[in-house]
Design a protein around this motif. Structure first.
Motif, PDB file in Angstrom:
ATOM      1  N   VAL A  77      -5.389   2.200  -2.470  1.00  0.00           N
ATOM      2  CA  VAL A  77      -4.882   2.788  -3.715  1.00  0.00           C
ATOM      3  C   VAL A  77      -6.003   3.437  -4.525  1.00  0.00           C
ATOM      4  O   VAL A  77      -5.808   4.481  -5.155  1.00  0.00           O
ATOM      5  N   GLU A  89       0.824  -1.199   0.000  1.00  0.00           N
ATOM      6  CA  GLU A  89       0.000   0.000   0.000  1.00  0.00           C
ATOM      7  C   GLU A  89       0.865   1.259   0.000  1.00  0.00           C
ATOM      8  O   GLU A  89       0.532   2.252  -0.644  1.00  0.00           O
ATOM      9  N   ILE A 145      -2.841  -3.744  -9.865  1.00  0.00           N
ATOM     10  CA  ILE A 145      -2.083  -2.767  -9.066  1.00  0.00           C
ATOM     11  C   ILE A 145      -0.701  -3.324  -8.728  1.00  0.00           C
ATOM     12  O   ILE A 145       0.320  -2.633  -8.848  1.00  0.00           O
ATOM     13  N   LYS A 150       2.948  -1.875  -9.862  1.00  0.00           N
ATOM     14  CA  LYS A 150       3.990  -1.512  -8.903  1.00  0.00           C
ATOM     15  C   LYS A 150       5.294  -2.268  -9.172  1.00  0.00           C
ATOM     16  O   LYS A 150       6.377  -1.794  -8.813  1.00  0.00           O
ATOM     17  N   TYR A 154      -6.025   4.699 -13.012  1.00  0.00           N
ATOM     18  CA  TYR A 154      -4.804   4.503 -12.228  1.00  0.00           C
ATOM     19  C   TYR A 154      -3.670   3.988 -13.121  1.00  0.00           C
ATOM     20  O   TYR A 154      -2.520   4.423 -12.991  1.00  0.00           O
TER      21      TYR A 154
END
Length: 333
Positions: A277, A125, A152, A156, A187
């Motif tokens: 997020v 996170e 996500i 990352k 995103y």
């Protein structure tokens, strides 16, 4: 820290008239930027700190002035570590054929460090992630927590993530779920790709006639369509159960990657990552609205849905409270 913790826990348990049978075995206790992490030896130790109905864990936040309490059993973490070592082995072997898989090995090392207490529990996170490399990967985005968290995590890890969402109609993909896919795409910095699929045979067999449970056939058709619509060498899905050597599967000259399974993640962790997020992400009940219609018209098929929940519970992907909520949703509660 252990002594202070036990003093507060004993006080809280006395408030509700619950006495522990022997002192719990504390493997680790630490505070990380407002998160209190408690690791007991086994699930009985873990239960000692949670208390009936989660009372003790909930009150610990107030008593110790922390934002969040995470209670884990070392036996559960050990099982997850064993799965991570198995994932690492198979991914390392397949990455010789497909270099695009190498970035996932970095994710496995992060998970190992988290579980060993070498990195903060909420590392994913808080971590901004690596700069994107010229490595594209497709995620089958359903608008749910598992596939969204998978995207996500891959972002990352430095992948350029694209999404494909199969849309059989609002009975399967609600407007809120569709909006979740759009929130994810914002995103990722990409345009969402929605493709239609005819599931009339599933509607007829499951909803109209009640001859079979729809999820297996529905998932198979959706996965096949995602593979057809993807042009990347690796296509990722949000499955959490095919852990260890089953987390990545070759298909012709490409690979299917099950991200939560590869990293031995839990549903709670995936959900929290998405909520941190993507704060505008829409919550939803267990499964899709089509399945709830099937349950209402053919109650005997609820049994198969509950069996699916219990399988995730036995695997450790779900905790008891999450499984209970899913069962209540299945029963129409």
């Amino acid at each position: 820290m252990k002594k202070e913790l036990m003093t507060v826990v004993d006080k809280l348990r006395k408030e509700i008239g619950t006495k522990g049978k022997g002192e719990p075995d504390i493997v680790d206790v630490r505070e990380e930027d407002g998160t209190l992490v408690i690791v007991g030896r086994d699930r009985s130790d873990m239960s000692y700190f949670i208390g009936p109905g989660g009372y003790v864990a909930g009150r610990l936040k107030e008593e110790l002035g922390v934002d969040r309490v995470v209670v884990q059993a070392w036996t559960d973490l050990k099982m997850r570590l064993l799965r991570l070592y198995a994932s690492h082995e198979v991914l390392e072997r397949y990455s010789r054929r497909q270099p695009d898989l190498k970035g996932v090995l970095r994710g496995i090392e992060i998970e190992k460090a988290r579980l060993y207490g070498e990195l903060p529990w909420d590392y994913w996170e808080r971590w901004e992630g690596e700069e994107p490399r010229d490595i594209r990967i497709t995620v089958a985005a359903s608008g749910g927590y598992d596939s969204t968290a998978s995207a996500i995590i891959l972002r990352k890890l430095g992948y350029e993530v694209e999404s494909v969402t199969v849309d059989p109609g609002p009975m399967f993909l609600t407007p809120k779920m569709r909006r979740n896919v759009e929130i994810l795409s914002e995103y990722l910095g990409t345009e969402p790709k929605f493709v239609e699929e005819d599931l009339s045979d599933v509607v007829e067999g499951a909803l109209e006639k009640g001859r079979f449970h729809p999820c297996g056939r529905c998932n198979a058709k959706i996965r096949k369509r995602v593979m057809e619509e993807s042009d990347t060498d690796v296509v990722a899905f949000g499955d959490g159960l095919p852990t260890g050597h089953h987390c990545v599967q070759p298909e012709d000259d490409r690979f299917k990657l099950h991200v939560p399974a590869a990293l031995a993640k839990t549903k709670f962790e995936l959900r929290r990552l998405v909520e941190e997020v993507l704060p505008k992400f829409h919550d939803y009940k267990y499964a899709c609205p089509f399945l709830h219609q099937v349950h209402q018209r053919h109650p005997h098929l609820r049994r198969a849905s509950i069996q699916r929940v219990l399988r995730e519970l036995r695997h450790g992907f779900l905790e008891v409270g999450e499984a209970l909520k899913a069962v209540y949703d299945i029963l129409g509660g």
